[in-house]
Write an enzyme that holds these catalytic residues in place. Structure first.
Site, PDB file in Angstrom:
ATOM      1  N   CYS A  13       0.797  -1.291  -0.026  1.00 27.47           N
ATOM      2  CA  CYS A  13       0.063   0.118   0.143  1.00 27.47           C
ATOM      3  C   CYS A  13       0.836   1.350  -0.011  1.00 27.47           C
ATOM      4  O   CYS A  13       2.170   1.179  -0.540  1.00 27.47           O
ATOM      5  CB  CYS A  13      -0.953  -0.159   1.292  1.00 27.47           C
ATOM      6  SG  CYS A  13      -0.325   0.232   2.778  1.00 27.47           S
ATOM      7  N   ASN A  16       2.259   1.596   4.310  1.00 31.72           N
ATOM      8  CA  ASN A  16       2.762   0.367   5.088  1.00 31.72           C
ATOM      9  C   ASN A  16       2.321   0.499   6.472  1.00 31.72           C
ATOM     10  O   ASN A  16       2.955  -0.152   7.412  1.00 31.72           O
ATOM     11  CB  ASN A  16       4.048   0.036   4.812  1.00 31.72           C
ATOM     12  CG  ASN A  16       4.395  -1.743   5.275  1.00 31.72           C
ATOM     13  OD1 ASN A  16       5.328  -2.070   6.019  1.00 31.72           O
ATOM     14  ND2 ASN A  16       3.534  -2.413   5.045  1.00 31.72           N
ATOM     15  N   CYS A  18      -1.185   0.766   7.154  1.00 31.06           N
ATOM     16  CA  CYS A  18      -2.634   0.709   7.436  1.00 31.06           C
ATOM     17  C   CYS A  18      -3.122  -0.697   6.661  1.00 31.06           C
ATOM     18  O   CYS A  18      -3.515  -1.743   7.401  1.00 31.06           O
ATOM     19  CB  CYS A  18      -3.742   1.763   6.731  1.00 31.06           C
ATOM     20  SG  CYS A  18      -3.623   3.258   7.753  1.00 31.06           S
ATOM     21  N   ARG A  19      -3.310  -0.546   5.277  1.00 32.66           N
ATOM     22  CA  ARG A  19      -3.891  -1.742   4.348  1.00 32.66           C
ATOM     23  C   ARG A  19      -3.078  -2.883   4.387  1.00 32.66           C
ATOM     24  O   ARG A  19      -3.596  -3.870   4.530  1.00 32.66           O
ATOM     25  CB  ARG A  19      -4.296  -1.211   3.067  1.00 32.66           C
ATOM     26  CG  ARG A  19      -5.492  -0.047   3.256  1.00 32.66           C
ATOM     27  CD  ARG A  19      -5.716   0.601   2.113  1.00 32.66           C
ATOM     28  NE  ARG A  19      -4.602   1.411   1.498  1.00 32.66           N
ATOM     29  CZ  ARG A  19      -4.737   2.455   0.506  1.00 32.66           C
ATOM     30  NH1 ARG A  19      -5.478   2.250  -0.535  1.00 32.66           N
ATOM     31  NH2 ARG A  19      -3.604   3.193   0.524  1.00 32.66           N
ATOM     32  N   SER A  20      -1.879  -2.616   3.721  1.00 31.11           N
ATOM     33  CA  SER A  20      -0.901  -3.716   3.742  1.00 31.11           C
ATOM     34  C   SER A  20      -0.572  -4.652   5.180  1.00 31.11           C
ATOM     35  O   SER A  20      -0.473  -5.808   4.851  1.00 31.11           O
ATOM     36  CB  SER A  20       0.404  -3.434   2.732  1.00 31.11           C
ATOM     37  OG  SER A  20       1.166  -2.674   3.442  1.00 31.11           O
ATOM     38  N   ASP A 131      -8.122   3.778   1.372  1.00 29.99           N
ATOM     39  CA  ASP A 131      -7.207   4.105   2.585  1.00 29.99           C
ATOM     40  C   ASP A 131      -7.967   4.696   3.361  1.00 29.99           C
ATOM     41  O   ASP A 131      -8.581   5.749   3.251  1.00 29.99           O
ATOM     42  CB  ASP A 131      -6.116   5.175   1.748  1.00 29.99           C
ATOM     43  CG  ASP A 131      -5.083   5.773   2.766  1.00 29.99           C
ATOM     44  OD1 ASP A 131      -5.170   4.990   3.988  1.00 29.99           O
ATOM     45  OD2 ASP A 131      -4.033   6.088   2.252  1.00 29.99           O
TER      46      ASP A 131
END
Length: 179
Positions: A13, A16, A18-20, A131
Site C-alpha cells: 500500500c 505500510n 494501514c492496509r498492507s 485508504d
C-alpha cells in the site's frame, strides 16, 4: 510435509501502516489456520518512505485486535526492487500501487507478479481497497472486512499448490485470478 522453499507474498500500500499490514496479518493467519504456515511467507511494504520503522497505525492494530488478529509486531518498510526477486507474488491494494509497482518492475517476469488484491473478491464493486488513514474506526473495520474477503479468495486459489512441492513462481496473473 514442509516445503524447503515457501511461497512468498508481499502486500503493498502507500505507507505500510494501514492496509498492507492488515493483509499481511490476515494472510499469515489463514495459512496458520490451514496448517500451511511453513509453506508461506507473508510480508508487506509501502510505496513511500514516510513511516519507515514505525508500528502500524493504532487504528489498524485496534481493528485487527477486535477481529482476533495480532498486528502489534509490524514495522513499516518500503518496497524496493529487491522485493520483486524475493517474492513470488506482489499484491497491490489499489490501482495506484499497481501502476507504481508495474513501473518499478524491470522485466515482464517481475511485472507479471503484480496483481490487485480485490481481483480475488468476485463481489467487489471496486478495484481499490480505500485508504482509511483519514477516516475513523468504522472505516478501518470496513477495510479489514474487504481485505479478509479478498485475501480468503487469494488463499483459496493458492492453497492447492501450497500442499504440493513448489513449482516455478506464478507470473502473468492479471485478470482476476491466478493461472
Amino acid at each position: 510435509m514442509t516445503s524447503p522453499d515457501p511461497f512468498r507474498v508481499i502486500f503493498v500500500c502507500t505507507g505500510n501502516i494501514c492496509r498492507s499490514p492488515m493483509a499481511e496479518v490476515v494472510f499469515r493467519e489463514l495459512a496458520k489456520q490451514r496448517g500451511l504456515d511453513s509453506h508461506i511467507v507473508s510480508r508487506s511494504a509501502g510505496t513511500g518512505d514516510w513511516h519507515l520503522g514505525e508500528r502500524a497505525d493504532h487504528r489498524t492494530i485496534d481493528s485487527l485486535s477486535r477481529h482476533g488478529y495480532d498486528g502489534s509486531a509490524h514495522r513499516a518498510r518500503q518496497f524496493t526492487a529487491a522485493n520483486f526477486a524475493e517474492n513470488d507474488l506482489v499484491v497491490a491494494l489499489d490501482r495506484t500501487h499497481e501502476r507504481i509497482l508495474r513501473e518499478w518492475a524491470h522485466d515482464e517476469d517481475n511485472e507479471g507478479k503484480v496483481i490487485l488484491l480485490l481481483t480475488f473478491d468476485p463481489e467487489a464493486s471496486t478495484h481499490d481497497v480505500p485508504d482509511p488513514y483519514y477516516a475513523g474506526e468504522d472505516m478501518f473495520d470496513s477495510v479489514l472486512g474487504m481485505i479478509e474477503t479478498a485475501t480468503q479468495g487469494l488463499f483459496n486459489q493458492l492453497e492447492p499448490a501450497l500442499r504440493f512441492p513448489r513449482t516455478p513462481p506464478i507470473s502473468g496473473a492479471r485478470s482476476g485470478g491466478l493461472p
